[in-house]
Write an enzyme that holds these catalytic residues in place. Structure first.
Site, short mmCIF file in Angstrom:
data_model
loop_
_atom_site.label_atom_id
_atom_site.label_comp_id
_atom_site.label_asym_id
_atom_site.label_seq_id
_atom_site.Cartn_x
_atom_site.Cartn_y
_atom_site.Cartn_z
N GLN A 124 0.70 -1.20 -0.06
CA GLN A 124 0.01 0.04 -0.04
C GLN A 124 0.90 1.11 0.21
O GLN A 124 1.74 1.34 0.87
CB GLN A 124 -1.02 -0.05 1.24
CG GLN A 124 -1.80 1.29 1.26
CD GLN A 124 -3.14 1.27 0.33
OE1 GLN A 124 -3.70 -0.06 0.23
NE2 GLN A 124 -3.52 2.26 -0.34
N GLY A 125 0.77 2.01 -0.95
CA GLY A 125 1.26 3.45 -1.00
C GLY A 125 0.51 4.47 -0.88
O GLY A 125 -0.55 4.22 -0.44
N PHE A 127 -0.57 6.72 -2.88
CA PHE A 127 -1.38 6.89 -3.91
C PHE A 127 -2.20 5.85 -4.30
O PHE A 127 -3.25 5.86 -4.97
CB PHE A 127 -0.46 7.24 -5.31
CG PHE A 127 0.00 8.40 -5.18
CD1 PHE A 127 -0.35 9.50 -4.62
CD2 PHE A 127 1.19 8.61 -5.88
CE1 PHE A 127 0.24 10.70 -4.63
CE2 PHE A 127 1.90 9.83 -5.75
CZ PHE A 127 1.43 11.10 -5.20
N GLY A 128 -2.12 4.67 -3.77
CA GLY A 128 -2.85 3.55 -3.82
C GLY A 128 -2.43 2.33 -3.59
O GLY A 128 -1.22 2.14 -2.99
N LYS A 144 -0.73 -1.21 -10.05
CA LYS A 144 -0.82 -0.23 -9.19
C LYS A 144 -2.28 0.43 -9.68
O LYS A 144 -2.50 1.12 -10.50
CB LYS A 144 0.16 0.53 -9.44
CG LYS A 144 0.32 1.72 -8.75
CD LYS A 144 1.42 2.65 -9.16
CE LYS A 144 1.39 4.09 -8.16
NZ LYS A 144 2.66 5.08 -8.77
N ASP A 241 11.51 11.47 -6.40
CA ASP A 241 11.08 10.79 -5.03
C ASP A 241 11.92 9.50 -4.96
O ASP A 241 11.08 8.29 -4.67
CB ASP A 241 9.54 10.49 -5.33
CG ASP A 241 8.87 10.12 -3.98
OD1 ASP A 241 9.29 10.44 -2.99
OD2 ASP A 241 7.78 9.44 -4.06
#
Length: 438
Positions: A124-125, A127-128, A144, A241
């Protein structure tokens, strides 16, 4: 017989007239009697007499012509700009469908992930979530699925598709396709079986699977991937990032740089850019980017330096102050050890004695060069890769790094016993920055 000469010239928008008498005086015209002479005088035609009407025509022409020309130029420029904007829009619109990747059907992805089941969830990041998917052909993929409430909108989504689809390098994750249906925004990547670097690096039960030999190869692989982005690809790309969770590990534990949603493409001659919205992860962000929004290739170099220190120590930069009672962050702690002549205290205890001391000391030295406060003092990725692979290259002595935090004891020692130990103030030759995460 009296002879009277009357001439009139008619042209567009004007009437020119001349006579042998003062025709502009109408009263004189009614009373005037022509003179009789036995021999009529020779006829002479006087030149037209300029008046206010002639001057007005000249002025109108002098003003109207430049205005008309200027108007036509503006219309032409406007049409060119509209056409160019429309072309750029259509090009960007086409990029996402012609970027070298496939557009997947949502139902096919839904079936491949077993309706995005928890058993197929890889992580789980911000953004989703990321799911493992298997198509009927047996091909495994990483899906993703962007959250509908995530911060990554359609612009970032398209950016990631366009950027990643044009990149081909063994140390970069490969984008296979995408799905954009309704509110669904999905990216389909090659499946990387060993999850992300942070899964092993910061878990005490998994750290032992990454000995120093493997970590050293991971450092080199990440460096090659970033160098490709900065210099070797046909695009100049700033990742913005870089962090442990965005480094994936394949079956051979080789690293693959992932997550290009925040990446920026530079023009051929461009070396830096500014933004009012700093994106990324605090702790990995360079000082000039976190505070002023300035980013460049040297911003990625700073993030790489922090990542190297995490790989060596097995500790997170952001939460390092909570470990072993140390103040500050991992960068600060490393600089203290380096200044005290004991950099090997940084080494992950899980290595025990199974590592090359000179090799790991050199990596710490290179990492400190990467996290210098001033961007110009940091090495380029090409130079960093050479330093990693060629031990004969001499290394410059690093200066205090960016975001170097002094402890109260250090401040008191430098200022003398008269200083109040509860007061923290800036020291001229050190950079003290406090960043509060959003």
């Amino acid at each position: 017989m009296p002879r009277k000469l009357n001439r009139k010239f008619l042209v567009q928008s004007c009437n020119a007239r001349y006579e042998l008498y003062a025709f502009y005086n109408e009263s004189a015209l009614r009373t005037r009697q022509p003179q009789l002479d036995s021999s009529p005088p020779p006829i002479s035609v006087p030149s037209p007499r300029p008046g206010k009407g002639g001057n007005s025509i000249v002025i109108v022409i002098a003003v109207a012509v430049p205005i008309t020309v200027l108007f036509l130029v503006c219309v032409a420029v406007s049409r060119v700009r509209v056409k160019k904007a429309r072309t750029v829009h259509e090009t960007n619109k086409d990029d996402i469908t012609t970027a070298g990747s496939l557009q997947f059907d949502f139902k096919a992805i839904e079936a491949a992930t077993d309706n995005f089941s928890e058993s197929n969830k890889l992580g789980q990041g911000g953004f989703g979530a990321v799911y493992k998917g298997t198509f009927p052909s047996g091909v495994q993929v990483a899906v993703k699925r962007l959250s509908k409430t995530s911060g990554q909108g359609e612009r970032e989504f398209e950016n990631e598709v366009i950027v990643v689809a044009k990149l081909q390098h063994r140390n970069l994750v490969k984008l296979l396709g995408f799905c954009l249906e309704g509110e669904e925004k999905i990216l389909v990547y090659e499946f990387v079986p060993n999850k992300s670097l942070d899964y092993f690096l910061f878990d005490s039960t998994m750290q032992s699977q990454l000995d120093w030999s493997r970590r050293y190869k991971i450092i080199g692989g990440i460096a090659r991937g970033i160098l490709y982005l900065h210099q070797d690809s046909r695009l100049t790309i700033i990742h913005r990032d870089l962090k442990a969770s965005n480094i994936l590990l394949d079956a051979k534990m080789s690293p693959k740089v992932a997550d290009f949603g925040m990446a920026r493409i530079f023009r051929m001659e461009q070396t830096e850019a500014n933004t009012e919205r700093a994106v990324g992860t605090y702790g990995y962000m360079s000082p000039e980017y976190a505070m002023y929004g300035h980013f460049s290739m040297k911003s990625d170099v700073y993030s790489f330096g922090v990542l190297v220190l995490e790989i060596i120590s097995g500790k997170k930069n952001s939460s390092f102050y909570q470990n072993d009672g140390n103040d500050g962050n991992l960068v600060t702690y490393t600089w203290r050890l380096w200044s005290n002549g004991s950099p090997l205290e940084l080494v992950d205890p899980s290595f025990q004695d199974n590592y090359q001391r000179n090799e790991i000391s050199r990596c710490i030295h290179i990492a400190l060069q990467c996290v210098q406060e001033v961007a110009e003092d940091r090495s380029t990725m090409s130079a960093i890769l050479q330093m990693l692979t060629t031990s004969s290259i001499s290394l410059a002595v690093p200066r205090p790094p960016g975001f170097f935090l002094r402890s109260r004891h250090e401040l008191v020692d430098r200022a003398g016993p008269s200083m109040d130990s509860s007061a923290l103030c800036s020291i001229d030759d050190a950079s003290i920055t406090s960043v509060t995460p959003r």
